[in-house]
Design a protein around this motif. Sequence first.
Motif, PDB file in Angstrom:
ATOM      1  N   ARG A  67       0.831  -1.212   0.000  1.00  0.00           N
ATOM      2  CA  ARG A  67       0.000   0.000   0.000  1.00  0.00           C
ATOM      3  C   ARG A  67       0.862   1.257   0.000  1.00  0.00           C
ATOM      4  N   PHE A  68       2.115   1.125   0.431  1.00  0.00           N
ATOM      5  CA  PHE A  68       3.035   2.266   0.423  1.00  0.00           C
ATOM      6  C   PHE A  68       3.797   2.253  -0.914  1.00  0.00           C
ATOM      7  N   LYS A  69       3.163   2.759  -1.941  1.00  0.00           N
ATOM      8  CA  LYS A  69       3.705   2.646  -3.295  1.00  0.00           C
ATOM      9  C   LYS A  69       4.933   3.521  -3.512  1.00  0.00           C
ATOM     10  N   LYS A  70       5.116   4.558  -2.717  1.00  0.00           N
ATOM     11  CA  LYS A  70       6.257   5.459  -2.875  1.00  0.00           C
ATOM     12  C   LYS A  70       7.323   5.246  -1.805  1.00  0.00           C
ATOM     13  N   LEU A  71       7.260   4.118  -1.122  1.00  0.00           N
ATOM     14  CA  LEU A  71       8.234   3.827  -0.068  1.00  0.00           C
ATOM     15  C   LEU A  71       9.628   3.663  -0.672  1.00  0.00           C
ATOM     16  N   LYS A  72      10.605   4.427  -0.168  1.00  0.00           N
ATOM     17  CA  LYS A  72      11.968   4.387  -0.700  1.00  0.00           C
ATOM     18  C   LYS A  72      12.991   3.899   0.319  1.00  0.00           C
ATOM     19  N   TYR A  73      12.754   4.143   1.604  1.00  0.00           N
ATOM     20  CA  TYR A  73      13.732   3.782   2.639  1.00  0.00           C
ATOM     21  C   TYR A  73      13.019   2.948   3.697  1.00  0.00           C
ATOM     22  N   LEU A  74      13.580   1.776   3.993  1.00  0.00           N
ATOM     23  CA  LEU A  74      12.945   0.870   4.952  1.00  0.00           C
ATOM     24  C   LEU A  74      14.001   0.269   5.867  1.00  0.00           C
ATOM     25  N   TRP A  75      13.834   0.489   7.161  1.00  0.00           N
ATOM     26  CA  TRP A  75      14.733  -0.067   8.172  1.00  0.00           C
ATOM     27  C   TRP A  75      14.019  -1.196   8.909  1.00  0.00           C
ATOM     28  N   LEU A  76      14.509  -2.408   8.786  1.00  0.00           N
ATOM     29  CA  LEU A  76      13.948  -3.572   9.471  1.00  0.00           C
ATOM     30  C   LEU A  76      15.040  -4.387  10.178  1.00  0.00           C
ATOM     31  N   HIS A  77      16.165  -3.779  10.439  1.00  0.00           N
ATOM     32  CA  HIS A  77      17.264  -4.512  11.061  1.00  0.00           C
ATOM     33  C   HIS A  77      16.988  -4.758  12.545  1.00  0.00           C
ATOM     34  N   HIS A  78      17.691  -5.761  13.077  1.00  0.00           N
ATOM     35  CA  HIS A  78      17.560  -6.162  14.473  1.00  0.00           C
ATOM     36  C   HIS A  78      16.125  -6.577  14.819  1.00  0.00           C
ATOM     37  N   ASN A  79      15.593  -7.472  13.993  1.00  0.00           N
ATOM     38  CA  ASN A  79      14.317  -8.120  14.282  1.00  0.00           C
ATOM     39  C   ASN A  79      14.510  -9.632  14.198  1.00  0.00           C
ATOM     40  N   LYS A  80      13.429 -10.370  13.976  1.00  0.00           N
ATOM     41  CA  LYS A  80      13.506 -11.833  13.900  1.00  0.00           C
ATOM     42  C   LYS A  80      12.841 -12.340  12.618  1.00  0.00           C
ATOM     43  N   GLU A  95      16.623   1.866  -0.617  1.00  0.00           N
ATOM     44  CA  GLU A  95      17.501   1.471   0.485  1.00  0.00           C
ATOM     45  C   GLU A  95      16.738   0.513   1.394  1.00  0.00           C
ATOM     46  N   LEU A  96      17.343  -0.668   1.611  1.00  0.00           N
ATOM     47  CA  LEU A  96      16.691  -1.709   2.403  1.00  0.00           C
ATOM     48  C   LEU A  96      17.681  -2.265   3.414  1.00  0.00           C
ATOM     49  N   TYR A  97      17.339  -2.137   4.689  1.00  0.00           N
ATOM     50  CA  TYR A  97      18.226  -2.557   5.773  1.00  0.00           C
ATOM     51  C   TYR A  97      17.595  -3.760   6.481  1.00  0.00           C
ATOM     52  N   LEU A  98      18.139  -4.947   6.216  1.00  0.00           N
ATOM     53  CA  LEU A  98      17.606  -6.201   6.765  1.00  0.00           C
ATOM     54  C   LEU A  98      18.643  -6.947   7.590  1.00  0.00           C
ATOM     55  N   ASN A  99      19.672  -6.305   7.978  1.00  0.00           N
ATOM     56  CA  ASN A  99      20.733  -6.977   8.728  1.00  0.00           C
ATOM     57  C   ASN A  99      20.275  -7.348  10.136  1.00  0.00           C
ATOM     58  N   ASN A 100      20.948  -8.339  10.702  1.00  0.00           N
ATOM     59  CA  ASN A 100      20.676  -8.813  12.059  1.00  0.00           C
ATOM     60  C   ASN A 100      19.241  -9.325  12.213  1.00  0.00           C
ATOM     61  N   ASN A 101      18.897 -10.270  11.333  1.00  0.00           N
ATOM     62  CA  ASN A 101      17.629 -10.983  11.415  1.00  0.00           C
ATOM     63  C   ASN A 101      17.923 -12.484  11.342  1.00  0.00           C
ATOM     64  N   ALA A 102      16.911 -13.258  10.964  1.00  0.00           N
ATOM     65  CA  ALA A 102      17.089 -14.700  10.794  1.00  0.00           C
ATOM     66  C   ALA A 102      16.643 -15.115   9.392  1.00  0.00           C
TER      67      ALA A 102
END
Length: 289
Positions: A67-80, A95-102
């Motif tokens: 639904r966020f069609k114009k999303l450009k920067y997403l931080w999801l690091h340090h999750n599971k 830009e996509l930050y997915l480090n420190n997950n599983a």
Amino acid sequence: MSTTRSPKVGLRDHRVSSTERKPYDARESSRQAIEDELKLCGYKRDADVFELFLCQKELTDVIDLSRFKKLKYLWLHHNKLQGISFLTRNYCLTELYLNNNAIFEITGLHNLRSLYILLLHHNELTNLDATVKEMKGLINLKFLNLFRNPLCQYNQYRLYIIYHLPRVDYLDGNRVTRKERREAITIFNHEKTHILQSIAFGGRVDASWNRMSLFKQKTYARLPFDFRFGNNVDKTVFDNPEDAVFVRSLKRSVMTITSLNWNTVPTRDEKYLEGKGTEPAERLTVTLR
């Protein structure tokens, strides 16, 4: 007379119901985290959302973010998180930050062709071929982190990534050098390496890896039927020797020698002060055959 209450029929065990709601709770927690972030940033419309900061939320799953069609920067690091199936339609993501997950698979990543920065270090990626195949469509990817994944244990892991993802300029925090690119081609593309090594003086040499090509016979241009090796001279027999000398003289090259008599050339004083006429200088031309 004492009466005892019988247990009510139809009540479900609380532990069972909580177990059944676990997947729902995971997605609901991500929904709530997103709503809290939208309120914090003051977003009122989905079209206004350009960035989402969802790190350190203990998320194991995320609702669909299409639904966020114009999303450009997403931080999801340090999750599971374990996958990224919720990102297949965010085509503007850079830009996509997915480090420190599983995360153990990245299926659907090839749809995000606008990605410029991708951080996937400290995850559980094990299949090097599948990971590279999913990233080949990322034509704008320049910064990539994959260290601290099990796939990094493969021999020549860095050169393998450099060869199959030639647009990446920075890998695991280090700039990709020309030397590394040459080494990657040498290891993973023997045919191209041999062609590059066979180029000399601006011309390409056929140097394929087929060993039988070394014994191919070279082709030569066909020679005229009247060609004589060592003496390419017309050997027509003449009855009169003078005719033979005449014909042979006509085939010789012509040399012309011209000499100028400088005594007949007037000097500057003679030409302009004494008013001598400008007569042509005397020339002697000799033609030899």
